[in-house]
Design an enzyme around this catalytic site. Structure first.
Site, PDB file in Angstrom:
ATOM      1  N   LYS A   1       0.914  -1.148   0.069  1.00 44.50           N
ATOM      2  CA  LYS A   1      -0.024  -0.098   0.119  1.00 44.50           C
ATOM      3  C   LYS A   1       0.855   1.175   0.006  1.00 44.50           C
ATOM      4  CE  LYS A   1      -0.288  -0.425   5.026  1.00 44.50           C
ATOM      5  NZ  LYS A   1      -0.611  -1.107   6.228  1.00 44.50           N
TER       6      LYS A   1
ATOM      7  N   TYR B   1      15.261  30.159   9.869  1.00 46.35           N
ATOM      8  CA  TYR B   1      14.053  30.799  10.281  1.00 46.35           C
ATOM      9  C   TYR B   1      13.944  30.650  11.685  1.00 46.35           C
ATOM     10  CZ  TYR B   1      12.324  31.364   5.620  1.00 46.35           C
ATOM     11  OH  TYR B   1      12.029  31.430   4.070  1.00 46.35           O
TER      12      TYR B   1
HETATM   13  C1  LIG Z   1       0.128  -2.321   6.507  1.00 47.92           C
HETATM   14  C2  LIG Z   1      -0.474  -3.328   6.987  1.00 47.92           C
HETATM   15  C3  LIG Z   1       0.272  -4.363   7.301  1.00 47.92           C
HETATM   16  C4  LIG Z   1       1.723  -4.436   7.137  1.00 47.92           C
HETATM   17  O1  LIG Z   1       2.325  -4.213   8.200  1.00 47.92           O
HETATM   18  P1  LIG Z   1       4.083  -3.946   8.627  1.00 47.92           P
HETATM   19  O2  LIG Z   1       4.111  -3.554  10.051  1.00 47.92           O
HETATM   20  O3  LIG Z   1       4.488  -2.809   7.830  1.00 47.92           O
HETATM   21  O4  LIG Z   1       4.662  -5.364   8.230  1.00 47.92           O
HETATM   22  C5  LIG Z   1      -0.387  -5.750   7.534  1.00 47.92           C
HETATM   23  N1  LIG Z   1      -1.465  -6.103   7.578  1.00 47.92           N
HETATM   24  C6  LIG Z   1      -2.432  -4.768   7.616  1.00 47.92           C
HETATM   25  C7  LIG Z   1      -3.995  -4.801   7.667  1.00 47.92           C
HETATM   26  C8  LIG Z   1      -2.056  -3.645   7.132  1.00 47.92           C
HETATM   27  O5  LIG Z   1      -2.729  -2.517   6.907  1.00 47.92           O
END
Ligand SMILES: *Cc1c(COP(=O)(O)O)cnc(C)c1O
Length: 382
Positions: A42, A270
């Site tokens: 994702k 800044y």
């Molecule tokens: C993002 C996600 C993962 C992966 O998690 P990591 O900690 O990056 O391995 C697994 N399951 C779900 C439902 C997620 O949203």
């Protein structure tokens, strides 16, 4: 090639696809053979670039891809028409009919979704694949575990849905083994309470990267969902995960754009948050928060120049970051700068970089902006 793409780079990320492939193979090798590998890609594969990353992961042996939304599923379909995809986020009602176009498995958390998706599938004359998600204490997606058996039956009754998996998500597998164990227990109890469930015919999954630390290989679990660890970032200091020896896929780079001397007492950048204690040599770097160097790293973070750690002075600004190079002889305009990664034996890890900004590696990776080109490396002999 456009003119812009031939210009020298000012700030860029390097993505090592060979390391990514090796990481996946190492993770797989640490798991029993029957465990399926769901590659979580994702958010543009955690900022690494979805098409390049997905292609390499598929080549390396991923069994299924998990994405957050339909746009990501569509991007995946462009490159791998037959690859199995699981959508992790709930659909908006207007998205129901599109999900059938992309042939993805949908996560179900509620009876309303069962009704809606069954209707959409019937209208399209198709069968839709779904995974039942059980909320075992995360308090986000999924049906509350005590109500899971009822929702399971509802899915079984739906004529146009096919149940392919059941899963849950851990809320604190990186820092609370006791609660993670409780979540596993709730999940297994909920599964047992589903009448006539054929566990062997389903994908049963719970473990994210940190979950692997306490994975139960003897039970019905037959898949893992790995995100961060495949990119070489270890989510916590557990011994099992460290044994996998995954290495970072991502590194972050910029250049010195200007070197100058400033007298003691100068308020740098800044906000007057930094007053120089001595006559100093400073380097102005060609990257700022407009690239993904967090403003919260102002006066806290470091970068590597000529293999030395150089502290950030004053505020990180949109296009520039100022660092102290008084103790690093010979720094010149054009010198390469490492923001995250290795240089001449010294290193800045993503976790350390994230801590300067009070955040986590997941957020840092997804905060590298569009202005930053990703360069893909594909050989191990670097
Ligand atoms: C993002 C996600 C993962 C992966 O998690 P990591 O900690 O990056 O391995 C697994 N399951 C779900 C439902 C997620 O949203």
């Amino acid at each position: 090639m456009s003119t812009a793409s031939r210009l020298p780079l000012r700030c860029w990320a390097e993505i090592d696809l060979a390391v990514l492939e090796r990481n996946l193979r190492l993770i797989r090798a640490s798991l029993p053979d029957h465990m399926r590998y769901v590659a979580v890609i994702k958010a543009d594969a955690y900022g690494h670039g979805l098409p390049q990353t997905a292609a390499r992961l598929m080549h390396a042996g991923a069994d299924l891809f998990a994405v957050a939304n339909l746009a990501e599923a569509a991007a995946l379909r462009e490159i791998g028409p037959g690859w199995p995809v699981l959508l992790l986020s709930p659909l908006l009602p207007e998205e129901d009919r599109h999900v059938l176009d992309y042939d993805v498995a949908v996560t179900i958390s509620s009876e309303a979704e069962v009704t809606r998706l069954d209707n959409a599938a019937r209208a399209a004359g198709r069968t839709l694949t779904v995974h039942l998600k059980i909320d075992t204490g995360m308090g986000r997606l999924g049906v509350w575990y005590e109500k899971a058996p009822a929702l399971y039956l509802k899915i079984r009754e739906a004529t146009h849905l096919r149940l392919a998996g059941v899963f849950t998500h851990f809320s604190s597998s990186d820092d609370d083994a006791v609660f993670t164990a409780e979540q596993r227990r709730r999940f297994l109890n909920a599964l047992q309470a589903c009448p006539d469930i054929d566990l062997a015919a389903l994908l049963i999954h719970a473990d994210n990267s940190a979950g692997l630390e306490t994975i139960e290989v003897a039970g019905p679990f037959n898949a893992v969902r790995v995100g961060l660890l495949q990119f070489g970032i270890i989510p916590h200091a557990g011994s099992l995960l460290a044994q996998v020896q995954a290495e970072p896929v991502f590194s972050f780079h910029t250049r010195v754009a200007l070197v100058k001397q400033l007298p003691a007492g100068t308020a740098v950048s800044y906000g007057r948050t930094c007053s120089l204690k001595r006559d100093s040599t400073v380097a102005i770097l060609a990257a700022g928060y407009g690239d993904g160097v967090p403003r919260a790293a102002s006066n806290r973070g470091h970068v590597l120049i000529r293999g030395k750690r150089c502290p950030i002075l004053g505020r990180v600004t949109m296009d520039q970051t100022i660092v102290d190079v008084t103790d690093v002889p010979g720094v010149e305009t054009g010198d390469p700068v490492v923001l995250v990664g290795h240089q001449q034996g010294e290193q800045i890890g993503l976790t350390e970089f994230s801590r300067w900004a009070d955040t986590i590696p997941w957020e840092t990776l997804t905060s590298v902006t569009k202005r930053v080109p990703r360069l893909y490396r594909t050989s191990l002999g670097l």
